[in-house]
Design an enzyme around this catalytic site. Structure first.
Site, mmCIF file in Angstrom:
data_model
loop_
_atom_site.group_PDB
_atom_site.id
_atom_site.type_symbol
_atom_site.label_atom_id
_atom_site.label_comp_id
_atom_site.label_asym_id
_atom_site.label_seq_id
_atom_site.Cartn_x
_atom_site.Cartn_y
_atom_site.Cartn_z
ATOM 1 N N ARG A 1 -14.209 12.809 7.188
ATOM 2 C CA ARG A 1 -13.251 13.226 7.885
ATOM 3 C C ARG A 1 -12.671 13.994 6.850
ATOM 4 N NH1 ARG A 1 -9.519 8.172 7.981
ATOM 5 N NH2 ARG A 1 -7.695 10.621 7.816
ATOM 6 N N HIS B 1 0.601 -1.331 0.025
ATOM 7 C CA HIS B 1 -0.004 0.245 -0.138
ATOM 8 C C HIS B 1 1.244 1.234 -0.342
ATOM 9 C CE1 HIS B 1 -4.032 2.380 0.780
ATOM 10 N NE2 HIS B 1 -3.108 2.905 1.425
ATOM 11 N N LYS C 1 -8.260 -1.704 6.376
ATOM 12 C CA LYS C 1 -8.078 -2.061 5.529
ATOM 13 C C LYS C 1 -7.520 -3.628 5.147
ATOM 14 C CE LYS C 1 -8.416 1.787 4.021
ATOM 15 N NZ LYS C 1 -8.705 3.265 3.448
ATOM 16 N N ASP D 1 -14.782 2.370 7.878
ATOM 17 C CA ASP D 1 -13.335 3.728 7.126
ATOM 18 C C ASP D 1 -14.325 4.493 5.905
ATOM 19 O OD1 ASP D 1 -11.344 4.726 6.993
ATOM 20 O OD2 ASP D 1 -11.710 3.185 4.893
ATOM 21 N N SER E 1 -7.419 4.035 9.174
ATOM 22 C CA SER E 1 -7.937 3.783 8.429
ATOM 23 C C SER E 1 -6.859 2.928 7.269
ATOM 24 C CB SER E 1 -8.212 5.410 7.941
ATOM 25 O OG SER E 1 -8.660 5.221 6.669
HETATM 26 N N1 URA Z 1 -5.417 6.564 3.030
HETATM 27 C C1 URA Z 1 -6.248 5.637 3.749
HETATM 28 O O1 URA Z 1 -6.660 5.043 3.127
HETATM 29 N N2 URA Z 1 -6.756 6.077 5.009
HETATM 30 C C2 URA Z 1 -6.713 8.184 5.552
HETATM 31 O O2 URA Z 1 -7.159 8.398 6.304
HETATM 32 C C3 URA Z 1 -5.335 8.032 4.526
HETATM 33 C C4 URA Z 1 -5.328 7.848 3.222
#
Ligand code: URA
Length: 432
Positions: A168, A82, A187, A161, A183
């Site tokens: 947010r 990621h 995932k 999320d 967050s």
């Molecule tokens: N990427 C995400 O998945 N969540 C965040 O809060 C910031 C970047």
């Protein structure tokens, strides 16, 4: 329990219990707590912060609002990669097939781009026929047969999320380390891999503008991993200037193809090899880092990684003719060279300005609903540390839009040129 008490407790600088965190995450997900109260709590978290125990509890509560993938029936070491997002960042398109060509299993769940950063899913969809929406059966089949897949994140993974992130986004509470870390990690943990390989970008084209915060975020995500028995490693890499030369969806796929044939831009190849080396090492394909690098370098230059990429594209329905002959990809109707108005060394190419310019040319989305033009974008003909004369071509724009004079000016402004040659560090720090 009353939501107002949870809000005031955090507002006054106190630590929330596991039950209080669970109460607001689950309550918001099932619609029993309104968004104005969650917004208020998010702002309190933004100012007061959360300690590690709270952050791990938040991550756990979020994971429990969706499905968790169990990859146990897939043999081998499973790695999900990621990136916190950057400009020209197509690293997964190279790292995935490269490590899969060496026996690592690469199940990647990915997102779409928004704003000045691109998304892996959009890039892959620029390959005609490519399908990013596979069901669980198809994902498992592809992982068993090919050793990799890159699919769009399932709708039922970490439902909380999606809701919290949207809130947010409109309440000024995105840049909070516990909120970003929980967050991302919720995932990644729900996706079921053994190793989570993270690229934390730092610089003008990244979420994290300074190194101190990038280190804090990295430490936080590594600690969350420990709380769930997941191995996490992080490379903090520079995003002051774009990565590689191509920005825009099919332009980036073409650059990934060239890199998989051993002809990629130096900075991009370097970052891909650094990630692949660390993954191969953690997967215990070899217990020597130099040997890991050599294995990766060889497969990037002997066609094995490229062949794995072709197998992967074919398995997900992509038209392989385009991979064999990238000239077939759609080309924008306007292809315009931009010439330097200064002489000297390029010190920096301001990444967020280039990302926004590429978005304005049609390559990105300003709003979630916007439709992407896969052929739009920018090629950087010159990179930091190159010397340029007035009149040299420094960038080329690709667009189907007819109005782009402002974008040309922004691109020219994003090239910082001086008479000194200043070196940019690409790979800043490794942490695990
Ligand atoms: N990427 C995400 O998945 N969540 C965040 O809060 C910031 C970047």
């Amino acid at each position: 329990m009353r939501m107002v008490d949870v809000i005031t407790k955090k507002r006054d600088g106190n630590k929330l219990t596991k039950e209080e965190i669970d109460f607001f995450v689950k309550g918001f997900s099932n619609g029993s707590i309104p968004d104005y109260q969650v917004s208020s709590l998010l702002m309190a978290i933004y100012f007061v912060g959360m300690d590690m125990e709270e952050t791990i509890n938040l991550t756990r509560s979020m994971i429990e609002t969706g499905v968790v993938l169990d990859l146990d029936e897939i043999k081998g070491y499973k790695v999900d990669k990621h990136s916190t997002g950057g400009v020209g960042d197509k690293t997964s398109l190279v790292v995935g097939p490269l490590v899969a060509s060496l026996g690592v299993v690469f199940p990647k769940m990915s997102g779409r781009g928004l704003g000045f950063t691109g998304g892996t899913i959009d890039k892959l969809e620029s390959i005609p026929g490519f399908n990013v929406l596979l069901d669980k059966k198809a994902i498992f089949r592809e992982l068993k047969e090919i050793g990799m897949c890159i699919v769009s994140q399932s709708e039922d993974l970490v439902k909380a999320d999606k809701l919290i992130y949207s809130l947010r986004d409109v309440t000024g509470t995105v840049p909070s380390i516990p909120l970003i870390a929980s967050s991302i990690m919720s995932k990644k943990i729900a996706s079921g891999a053994d190793l989570i390989s993270l690229d934390v970008k730092v610089g003008s084209g990244a979420f994290m503008k300074d190194l101190d915060n990038a280190i804090k975020l990295s430490k936080c995500m590594i600690e969350i991993g420990k709380g769930f028995n997941k191995k996490v490693h992080v490379i903090i890499s520079n995003m002051d200037s774009p990565l590689g030369c191509a920005i825009g969806n099919n332009l980036e796929v073409i650059e990934a193809i060239n890199t998989l044939k051993g002809n990629g831009p130096k900075d991009f190849e370097k970052l891909c090899l650094e990630f692949s080396k660390r993954i191969i090492y953690d997967a215990k394909i070899t217990n020597d880092l130099d040997e890991a690098y050599k294995l990766c370098y060889d497969n990037l230059h002997n066609g094995k990684a490229f062949n794995k990429f072709k197998e992967f594209v074919k398995a997900q329905g992509g038209n392989i003719k385009y991979i064999d002959n990238p000239d077939l990809f759609d080309k924008a109707k306007n292809i315009i060279e931009i010439k330097s108005n200064k002489k000297g060394y390029i010190n920096k190419i301001i990444a967020n300005k280039i990302g926004i310019s590429s978005m304005k040319l049609g390559a990105g989305r300003e709003k979630k609903e916007d439709i992407i033009d896969f052929s739009a974008g920018i090629i950087l003909n010159k990179k930091p540390e190159d010397f340029v004369n007035i009149g040299d071509v420094i960038a080329t724009i690709y667009t189907n839009k007819d109005n782009f004079d402002d974008v040309i000016k922004d691109i020219l402004d994003s090239f910082i040129i001086s008479d000194k040659n200043i070196k940019e560090e690409l790979i800043i720090k490794f942490m695990d």
